[in-house]
Motif scaffolding. Structure first.
Motif, short mmCIF file in Angstrom:
data_model
loop_
_atom_site.label_atom_id
_atom_site.label_comp_id
_atom_site.label_asym_id
_atom_site.label_seq_id
_atom_site.Cartn_x
_atom_site.Cartn_y
_atom_site.Cartn_z
N ASP A 81 9.60 -11.24 -0.55
CA ASP A 81 10.09 -10.02 -0.50
C ASP A 81 9.76 -8.68 -0.84
O ASP A 81 9.13 -8.53 -1.79
CB ASP A 81 11.49 -10.17 -1.49
CG ASP A 81 12.50 -11.41 -1.19
OD1 ASP A 81 12.91 -11.38 -0.07
OD2 ASP A 81 12.67 -12.22 -2.00
N TYR A 82 9.64 -7.70 0.19
CA TYR A 82 9.24 -6.42 0.05
C TYR A 82 10.27 -5.64 -0.53
O TYR A 82 11.31 -5.24 0.09
CB TYR A 82 8.59 -5.93 1.43
CG TYR A 82 7.44 -6.76 1.76
CD1 TYR A 82 6.27 -6.51 1.33
CD2 TYR A 82 7.75 -7.61 2.57
CE1 TYR A 82 5.21 -7.26 1.81
CE2 TYR A 82 6.51 -8.77 2.86
CZ TYR A 82 5.39 -8.28 2.59
OH TYR A 82 4.32 -8.99 3.15
N LEU A 83 10.38 -5.20 -1.70
CA LEU A 83 11.60 -4.49 -2.41
C LEU A 83 11.35 -2.86 -2.45
O LEU A 83 12.12 -2.07 -2.41
CB LEU A 83 11.82 -4.91 -3.77
CG LEU A 83 11.95 -6.57 -3.62
CD1 LEU A 83 11.91 -6.91 -5.18
CD2 LEU A 83 13.20 -6.88 -3.10
N ALA A 84 10.35 -2.46 -2.51
CA ALA A 84 9.85 -0.98 -2.82
C ALA A 84 8.29 -0.95 -2.47
O ALA A 84 7.69 -1.69 -2.59
CB ALA A 84 10.29 -0.30 -4.20
N PRO A 85 8.09 0.25 -2.21
CA PRO A 85 6.76 0.57 -1.64
C PRO A 85 5.73 0.86 -2.64
O PRO A 85 6.18 1.77 -3.68
CB PRO A 85 6.68 1.76 -0.68
CG PRO A 85 7.82 2.50 -1.08
CD PRO A 85 8.79 1.49 -1.63
N ALA A 86 4.55 0.50 -2.62
CA ALA A 86 3.47 0.84 -3.54
C ALA A 86 2.75 2.03 -2.72
O ALA A 86 2.54 1.68 -1.59
CB ALA A 86 2.35 -0.11 -4.02
N ARG A 87 1.94 2.86 -3.64
CA ARG A 87 1.30 4.01 -2.89
C ARG A 87 -0.14 4.22 -3.40
O ARG A 87 -0.51 3.46 -4.47
CB ARG A 87 2.08 5.43 -2.99
CG ARG A 87 3.43 5.04 -2.52
CD ARG A 87 4.20 6.54 -2.61
NE ARG A 87 5.51 6.53 -2.11
CZ ARG A 87 5.86 6.27 -0.90
NH1 ARG A 87 5.14 6.56 0.05
NH2 ARG A 87 7.13 6.31 -0.70
N PHE A 88 -1.00 4.74 -2.66
CA PHE A 88 -2.28 4.97 -3.24
C PHE A 88 -2.43 5.63 -4.72
O PHE A 88 -1.67 6.34 -4.87
CB PHE A 88 -2.91 6.11 -2.15
CG PHE A 88 -4.48 6.56 -2.66
CD1 PHE A 88 -5.49 5.77 -2.58
CD2 PHE A 88 -4.45 7.83 -3.07
CE1 PHE A 88 -6.54 6.01 -2.99
CE2 PHE A 88 -5.71 8.14 -3.45
CZ PHE A 88 -6.92 7.58 -3.42
N ALA A 89 -3.23 4.91 -5.42
CA ALA A 89 -3.66 5.27 -6.74
C ALA A 89 -2.88 4.73 -7.95
O ALA A 89 -2.76 4.85 -8.96
CB ALA A 89 -3.86 6.77 -6.91
N ASP A 90 -1.65 3.90 -7.18
CA ASP A 90 -0.59 3.44 -7.99
C ASP A 90 -1.41 2.29 -8.96
O ASP A 90 -2.35 1.67 -8.65
CB ASP A 90 0.62 2.71 -7.42
CG ASP A 90 1.78 3.56 -7.11
OD1 ASP A 90 1.53 4.73 -7.57
OD2 ASP A 90 2.41 3.06 -6.16
N GLU A 91 -0.83 2.30 -10.18
CA GLU A 91 -1.41 1.25 -11.32
C GLU A 91 -0.23 0.20 -11.18
O GLU A 91 0.82 0.35 -11.50
CB GLU A 91 -1.66 1.73 -12.43
CG GLU A 91 -2.57 2.69 -12.52
CD GLU A 91 -4.02 2.13 -12.24
OE1 GLU A 91 -4.44 1.00 -12.69
OE2 GLU A 91 -5.05 2.98 -11.69
#
Length: 133
Positions: free
Chosen positions: A64-74
């Motif tokens: 399940d893909y619930l929300a996006p992660a982005r460049f440089a996220d920890e």
């Protein structure tokens, strides 16, 4: 069952698409790293298992893909056992940013012997995963 394992992951540029969002297939890499890191932390040598004739294959993934992660996220990959059978292990895995779950997966792994057919989980692995002494 043993407690959940948590693995910190940083999102690198190579993990993202042109929009700077983590490419969907990379979540599968993140959770694979989470499983591998957990097994290593338990003191299980996967290469020794392979040389002894046992390897693991993903039998099933429900994602399940619930929300996006982005460049440089920890991020943190959390891995926990749902159940263990004679030749399989069902796991629940999540990728979180802070307290927000971005991705969730139910993963079934199967132990395979040298013939490529299912085989019993090695006792030391079963004991390590269940927290048995």
């Amino acid at each position: 069952m043993s407690a959940a394992h948590r693995l910190p992951v940083t999102v690198w540029y190579e993990d993202t698409d042109m929009g700077g969002i983590v490419y969907h297939a990379n979540y599968l890499k993140f959770v694979e790293r989470g499983r591998s890191a957990w097994i290593a932390k338990l003191g299980i040598d996967q290469e020794a298992l392979r040389q002894a004739g046992t390897v693991f294959a993903v039998r099933r993934i429900e994602a399940d893909y619930l929300a996006p992660a982005r460049f440089a996220d920890e991020l943190v990959v959390e891995t926990r056992i749902r159940s263990i059978g004679p030749a399989r292990c069902d796991m629940a895995q999540s990728v979180l940013r802070g307290e927000t779950i971005l991705f969730g997966a139910r993963v079934t792994l199967v132990a395979l012997g040298p013939s490529g057919r299912p085989t019993r989980l090695p006792a030391m692995l079963r004991d390590a995963l269940t927290g048995a002494p």
